[in-house]
Design a protein around this motif. Structure first.
Motif, mmCIF file in Angstrom:
data_model
loop_
_atom_site.group_PDB
_atom_site.id
_atom_site.type_symbol
_atom_site.label_atom_id
_atom_site.label_comp_id
_atom_site.label_asym_id
_atom_site.label_seq_id
_atom_site.Cartn_x
_atom_site.Cartn_y
_atom_site.Cartn_z
ATOM 1 N N LYS A 234 100.246 3.223 -43.287
ATOM 2 C CA LYS A 234 100.173 1.478 -43.505
ATOM 3 C C LYS A 234 100.808 0.502 -42.549
ATOM 4 O O LYS A 234 101.304 -0.307 -43.395
ATOM 5 C CB LYS A 234 102.703 2.658 -43.530
ATOM 6 C CG LYS A 234 103.581 1.755 -44.285
ATOM 7 C CD LYS A 234 104.782 2.308 -44.467
ATOM 8 C CE LYS A 234 105.878 0.525 -44.635
ATOM 9 N NZ LYS A 234 107.279 1.708 -45.032
ATOM 10 N N ALA A 235 100.773 1.112 -41.858
ATOM 11 C CA ALA A 235 100.412 -0.508 -40.858
ATOM 12 C C ALA A 235 99.490 -1.096 -40.940
ATOM 13 O O ALA A 235 99.310 -1.868 -40.661
ATOM 14 C CB ALA A 235 100.114 0.608 -39.337
ATOM 15 N N MET A 236 97.929 -0.394 -41.506
ATOM 16 C CA MET A 236 97.293 -1.757 -41.561
ATOM 17 C C MET A 236 96.921 -1.940 -43.011
ATOM 18 O O MET A 236 96.413 -3.194 -42.855
ATOM 19 C CB MET A 236 95.941 -0.726 -41.446
ATOM 20 C CG MET A 236 95.592 0.245 -40.079
ATOM 21 S SD MET A 236 93.810 1.012 -41.164
ATOM 22 C CE MET A 236 94.545 2.299 -41.919
ATOM 23 N N MET A 237 98.200 -1.076 -44.403
ATOM 24 C CA MET A 237 97.826 -2.257 -44.884
ATOM 25 C C MET A 237 99.185 -3.055 -45.764
ATOM 26 O O MET A 237 99.107 -3.940 -45.536
ATOM 27 C CB MET A 237 97.803 -1.159 -46.516
ATOM 28 C CG MET A 237 96.640 0.333 -46.393
ATOM 29 S SD MET A 237 96.580 1.501 -47.249
ATOM 30 C CE MET A 237 96.916 0.466 -49.181
ATOM 31 N N CYS A 238 100.369 -2.531 -44.784
ATOM 32 C CA CYS A 238 101.532 -3.112 -45.294
ATOM 33 C C CYS A 238 102.558 -2.858 -44.687
ATOM 34 O O CYS A 238 103.371 -1.704 -45.165
ATOM 35 C CB CYS A 238 101.183 -3.256 -47.246
ATOM 36 S SG CYS A 238 101.443 -0.926 -46.939
ATOM 37 N N ALA A 239 102.595 -3.107 -43.799
ATOM 38 C CA ALA A 239 103.872 -2.730 -42.524
ATOM 39 C C ALA A 239 105.377 -2.925 -43.366
ATOM 40 O O ALA A 239 105.783 -2.075 -42.876
ATOM 41 C CB ALA A 239 103.425 -3.232 -41.503
ATOM 42 N N ASP A 240 105.273 -4.071 -43.363
ATOM 43 C CA ASP A 240 106.200 -4.285 -44.059
ATOM 44 C C ASP A 240 107.100 -3.946 -45.883
ATOM 45 O O ASP A 240 108.137 -4.254 -46.038
ATOM 46 C CB ASP A 240 107.472 -5.734 -44.368
ATOM 47 C CG ASP A 240 106.669 -6.394 -42.683
ATOM 48 O OD1 ASP A 240 107.350 -5.864 -41.654
ATOM 49 O OD2 ASP A 240 106.412 -7.458 -42.700
ATOM 50 N N ASP A 314 97.421 -20.682 -46.531
ATOM 51 C CA ASP A 314 98.118 -19.787 -45.941
ATOM 52 C C ASP A 314 99.867 -19.050 -46.241
ATOM 53 O O ASP A 314 100.428 -19.645 -47.249
ATOM 54 C CB ASP A 314 99.609 -20.660 -45.009
ATOM 55 C CG ASP A 314 98.297 -20.716 -43.744
ATOM 56 O OD1 ASP A 314 98.187 -22.242 -43.249
ATOM 57 O OD2 ASP A 314 96.902 -20.013 -43.104
ATOM 58 N N PHE A 315 99.953 -18.020 -46.086
ATOM 59 C CA PHE A 315 100.447 -16.867 -46.625
ATOM 60 C C PHE A 315 101.282 -16.295 -45.021
ATOM 61 O O PHE A 315 100.342 -15.142 -44.670
ATOM 62 C CB PHE A 315 100.368 -15.884 -47.328
ATOM 63 C CG PHE A 315 99.736 -15.909 -48.136
ATOM 64 C CD1 PHE A 315 100.935 -16.441 -50.076
ATOM 65 C CD2 PHE A 315 98.646 -17.517 -49.039
ATOM 66 C CE1 PHE A 315 100.717 -17.121 -51.020
ATOM 67 C CE2 PHE A 315 98.143 -17.236 -49.978
ATOM 68 C CZ PHE A 315 99.085 -17.159 -51.647
ATOM 69 N N PRO A 316 102.278 -16.643 -44.481
ATOM 70 C CA PRO A 316 102.105 -16.361 -43.503
ATOM 71 C C PRO A 316 102.776 -15.224 -42.856
ATOM 72 O O PRO A 316 102.506 -14.379 -41.831
ATOM 73 C CB PRO A 316 103.350 -16.814 -42.358
ATOM 74 C CG PRO A 316 103.758 -18.364 -43.437
ATOM 75 C CD PRO A 316 102.679 -18.197 -44.997
ATOM 76 N N ASP A 317 103.783 -14.727 -43.505
ATOM 77 C CA ASP A 317 104.258 -13.308 -43.271
ATOM 78 C C ASP A 317 103.729 -11.859 -44.362
ATOM 79 O O ASP A 317 103.639 -10.210 -44.666
ATOM 80 C CB ASP A 317 105.291 -12.875 -44.182
ATOM 81 C CG ASP A 317 106.031 -13.643 -42.801
ATOM 82 O OD1 ASP A 317 106.199 -13.745 -41.693
ATOM 83 O OD2 ASP A 317 107.398 -14.691 -44.010
ATOM 84 N N ALA A 318 101.590 -11.594 -45.059
ATOM 85 C CA ALA A 318 101.563 -11.548 -46.099
ATOM 86 C C ALA A 318 100.342 -10.265 -45.156
ATOM 87 O O ALA A 318 99.584 -11.035 -44.356
ATOM 88 C CB ALA A 318 100.627 -11.853 -46.816
ATOM 89 N N PRO A 319 101.183 -8.513 -45.230
ATOM 90 C CA PRO A 319 99.769 -8.069 -45.108
ATOM 91 C C PRO A 319 98.265 -8.135 -45.396
ATOM 92 O O PRO A 319 98.049 -9.108 -46.810
ATOM 93 C CB PRO A 319 100.838 -6.998 -45.053
ATOM 94 C CG PRO A 319 101.257 -6.849 -46.279
ATOM 95 C CD PRO A 319 101.110 -8.200 -46.300
#
Length: 338
Positions: A234-240, A314-319
């Motif tokens: 999850k941390a690697m792919m999409c933490a949020d 830019d997508f500032p919040d994208a994982p």
């Protein structure tokens, strides 16, 4: 060097917030997780339609290339929406991925001891095989739908660079989505992942199964129920992401990726790749291809072709696998070439 200050690119901020191996440790850095149409008019009108398509007006043909341990299904939400907007979309399954995926017997049974040694038919695949698959797809798509917009995610970026050299005349635009864009200083995905700018990337050392030098593939077990493994993925792919969305994304991963796909060189030539309009979708919370590495790849590409720099969105919040709501990414892809 702070590569973010060297850009000579046009930038767009989405403003939404949604938008050959020497050692086990060195080799494991290769991991880079991922993660109908409209016909042109016939007869005399066809030439006008194709000319409009080259300018970015009207329907376009998209070929979408997935990243490591993934498949064409990764693109389904975006592909569906682009198709509903009237575009032609082809999602590529690389060899032995997706509809051709290899599922180890031991993976099905979760016999972890056997999974560590079960041979993989992906072991002899290389970046040449991936390039051929995408090039053949682009040729077929262009035959029926005019110039292609070629998009690659993660490891798929290496194929984009290779195909842009192989068939530049068939491409209207190339796009890297949080993807490898090798350069003379970092000529392969291996070299990119080993760059100091990627030092903060999260690599699943402890989640690897078996001796990857003997297997000749990077093997994961996405079905692991271990809390530590799930947290690492999850941390690697999409933490949020909320847990249900993360589990859905995890279910789309397959076990094996060939080492050879990471070792191949993929430096685009200035006279082919370097002449094509290009865009980079920059993900600001990427922990697989670190954002600082994305910045360096963009900067080094622009230094090689200063008259044709990247357009950066830019997508500032994208994982790494993109925003939970893919609408902003879909909008960015729909605007390519306009």
């Amino acid at each position: 060097m702070d590569f973010r200050r060297t850009f000579r690119t046009a930038r767009v901020d989405t403003g939404t917030g949604a938008a050959g191996p020497a050692s086990r440790r060195t080799a494991l850095r290769r991991i880079g997780l991922a993660a109908g149409g409209a016909a042109l008019a016939a007869g005399a009108g066809a030439g006008t339609a194709r000319a409009a398509e080259r300018r970015g007006a009207g329907p376009r043909t998209y070929v979408l290339v997935h990243g490591t341990h993934s498949s064409g299904a990764f693109w389904m939400p975006i592909a569906r929406e682009l198709t509903l907007r009237g575009h032609r979309v082809v999602t590529v399954d690389q060899p032995m991925h997706g509809a051709e995926a290899f599922v180890p017997v031991a993976y099905q049974t979760q016999d972890l001891a056997a999974l560590a040694t079960e041979p993989s038919p992906l072991r002899d695949l290389t970046l040449d095989d991936y390039e051929k698959r995408v090039t053949d797809t682009v040729r077929r798509a262009a035959r029926h739908g005019g110039p292609v917009v070629l998009v690659g995610h993660s490891l798929g970026g290496a194929s984009v660079s290779r195909v842009a050299d192989a068939v530049p005349g068939l491409l209207a635009h190339i796009c890297y989505m949080a993807a490898f864009c090798p350069s003379p200083a970092m000529p392969s995905p291996d070299a990119c992942t080993a760059a100091p700018e990627n030092a903060d990337a999260l690599i699943p050392y402890e989640q690897m199964v078996g001796d990857q030098e003997k297997l000749r593939v990077l093997r994961l077990n996405p079905r692991s129920g271990a809390v530590k493994d799930l947290a690492a993925y999850k941390a690697m792919m999409c933490a949020d992401y909320p847990d249900p969305a993360f589990r859905l994304a995890l279910s789309g991963l397959q076990t094996d990726e060939p080492i050879g796909a990471y070792a191949g060189q993929a430096v685009g030539r200035p006279d082919t790749w370097g002449r094509l309009p290009r865009t980079y979708l920059r993900f600001g919370k990427d922990r697989t291809i670190a954002t600082r590495l994305q910045d360096r790849m963009i900067a080094e590409a622009d230094e090689r072709t200063p008259d044709n720099p990247f357009r950066v969105v830019d997508f500032p919040d994208a994982p790494h696998i993109g925003p939970l709501d893919p609408a902003a990414v879909t909008d960015a892809l729909a605007r390519l070439g306009r």
